[in-house]
Write an enzyme that holds these catalytic residues in place. Structure first.
Site, mmCIF file in Angstrom:
data_model
loop_
_atom_site.group_PDB
_atom_site.id
_atom_site.type_symbol
_atom_site.label_atom_id
_atom_site.label_comp_id
_atom_site.label_asym_id
_atom_site.label_seq_id
_atom_site.Cartn_x
_atom_site.Cartn_y
_atom_site.Cartn_z
ATOM 1 N N GLY A 118 -19.418 -13.483 -21.647
ATOM 2 C CA GLY A 118 -20.225 -13.962 -22.762
ATOM 3 C C GLY A 118 -21.613 -13.359 -22.809
ATOM 4 N N GLU A 170 -12.421 -10.972 -17.224
ATOM 5 C CA GLU A 170 -11.489 -11.986 -17.722
ATOM 6 C C GLU A 170 -10.106 -11.970 -17.079
ATOM 7 O OE1 GLU A 170 -14.791 -11.617 -20.558
ATOM 8 O OE2 GLU A 170 -13.488 -10.149 -19.588
#
Length: 360
Positions: free
Chosen positions: A125, A148
Site C-alpha cells: 500500500g 503480496e
C-alpha cells in the site's frame, strides 16, 4: 481514526501529508486513506497549495503497506461464512480497498506536483501512495517491494500496472519472488524517478517551499545507484518470459546462475494459487491503457482473495503467529486448476470498482 495517524500541514505553498504510525511503519488503514483523499481533493482546488509532499514519520520507512491484521480478521470471517467475492466487496476490507484504489488513481492523475519521499521501507500500500505520483524520490535507505504472494495475496494498489510495464521481465520477477528493490532497482523498474541522499531530504523539503518542485528536485538529485536487478536482465528475461509459473520455475532451476536457483526457491515458498493468479494479472495488465483499468481488475482479484484459504493462512504464518510456515492449499502448482485461477477474475456486477480516466 486518531487524528495523529496522518498529519496535514499547509504553509509556504506546500501541503505536507505525513503518515504518522511509526510503530507500525506507517501502515495504512481505511480512515487514513479517506482523510488523505479528502485533503488531496481540497488542496487540488486551493490556490495556496503549489506542491504536495508525502512523507512518513519515524526512521523506518514511508509505509509498510496496508493494515493486514485487520484484513486477516475479515478474511477469516469471509471464509467462515462461505461468502462470495460479491459479498466480500462489502466487507470492511472490501470497502477499504475501494477507497484506497480510488486514492491511488487520484494520485496518478493529480493536477499539482505530487512529491513522494520513498525513504526506508515502502511496501504494498505504500507503493500505491507513492509510485503513481509525479515525483518519486528514493534514497540509499529505500527498500521498495510488493510482498503480496508471500501472504497468499496478489499485487494490488496499481502494482500490476507498474510491474507489468517494468522493462523486460523485471516486474514478473519482483512480483513472483517478492524481491526487494534498492533505490537503483526501483528507478530501473519504473517505481521511482530520482535519487536524493537521505541526509539531504530535510533541505529538499525546505527548498520545495521556496521554488517549484521540478527546480527544487533537480538541485538535490544525484546519479542513480546501479541496479543489481537490471544487471541480471539476461537470465530474468529468459526465464520469466514463459507462459506458465511451472515453466518459469523449470527454467530458473535449469539456469546455471546462482541467483536463478535462489529465485526458484523463493517462488516455491509462496502461495501456489497466488503465484498463478499474479502471473495472469500481470500478463493482462500489459494490455491495459490506464492505471484505472488495472485497478478495476485488481479489485476483482482482491475481494476474491478475501474468500480464500491462502490469504488467511499467509497472514497467520507471517504476521499473526509468525511461524513462517504457511500451509498452502492447494499445496503445489500442479494442483492449482485453471478454473480456480479464473475464479479470481469474475465480474462483481453492481459492486465493480468502476474507475474511469476522468476520476480526477
Amino acid at each position: 481514526m486518531s487524528e495523529a495517524e496522518v498529519l496535514f500541514d499547509k504553509r509556504d505553498g506546500v501541503g505536507v501529508i505525513t503518515l504518522n504510525r511509526p510503530k507500525a511503519i506507517n501502515a495504512l488503514n481505511h480512515p487514513m486513506a479517506q482523510a488523505i483523499l479528502a485533503t488531496l481533493r481540497d488542496w487540488a482546488a486551493d490556490d495556496e497549495v503549489r506542491t504536495v509532499v508525502l512523507t512518513g514519520a519515524g526512521e523506518r520507512g514511508l509505509c509498510a503497506g496496508g493494515d493486514i491484521v485487520a484484513i486477516h480478521t475479515d478474511a477469516k470471517n469471509t471464509v467462515a461464512n462461505g461468502d462470495s467475492a460479491y459479498q466480500a466487496a462489502e466487507s470492511p476490507s472490501g470497502r477499504f480497498w475501494r477507497d484506497e484504489y480510488i486514492l491511488n488513481a487520484y494520485i496518478g492523475r493529480y493536477p499539482k506536483p505530487y512529491v513522494a519521499i520513498m525513504d526506508g521501507i515502502v511496501m504494498g500500500g505504500g507503493v500505491g501512495l507513492s509510485a503513481h505520483g509525479g515525483h518519486r524520490i528514493v534514497t540509499e535507505r529505500s527498500m521498495v517491494g510488493m510482498p503480496e504472494t508471500g501472504i497468499g495475496f496478489i499485487p494490488d494498489v496499481g502494482g500490476s500496472y507498474l510491474l507489468s510495464h517494468a522493462p523486460g521481465e523485471l516486474g514478473t520477477h519482483i512480483a513472483l519472488t517478492t524481491a526487494r528493490m534498492s533505490a537503483g532497482d526501483a528507478i530501473a523498474a519504473g517505481f521511482a524517478d530520482t535519487f536524493v541522499a537521505s541526509e539531504r531530504i530535510p533541505a529538499l523539503l525546505q527548498r520545495l517551499r521556496e521554488t517549484d518542485a521540478a527546480t527544487a528536485i533537480a538541485e538535490f538529485a544525484e546519479p542513480a545507484p546501479e541496479s543489481d536487478l537490471a544487471a541480471q536482465r539476461s537470465w530474468i528475461d529468459a526465464c520469466y518470459s514463459a507462459d506458465t509459473v511451472e515453466e518459469i520455475v523449470a527454467r530458473l532451476q535449469r539456469h546455471d546462475t546462482p541467483e536463478a536457483a535462489k529465485a526458484a526457491g523463493d517462488m516455491l515458498s509462496k502461495s501456489p494459487v497466488a503465484l498463478k493468479v499474479t502471473l495472469r494479472s500481470l500478463r493482462a495488465a500489459r494490455s491495459v491503457v490506464s492505471l484505472e483499468q488495472a485497478l478495476n481488475a485488481e479489485y476483482r482479484v482482491s475481494v476474491a482473495a478475501l474468500t480464500s484459504h491462502d490469504l488467511v493462512e499467509g497472514i497467520r504464518a507471517q504476521v499473526v503467529d509468525k511461524d513462517r510456515n504457511p500451509q498452502w492449499s492447494p499445496a503445489t502448482l500442479a494442483e492449482v486448476s485453471d478454473d480456480l485461477v479464473a475464479g479470481y477474475f469474475g465480474a462483481l456486477g453492481d459492486r465493480e470498482l468502476g474507475l474511469t480516466e476522468s476520476e480526477v
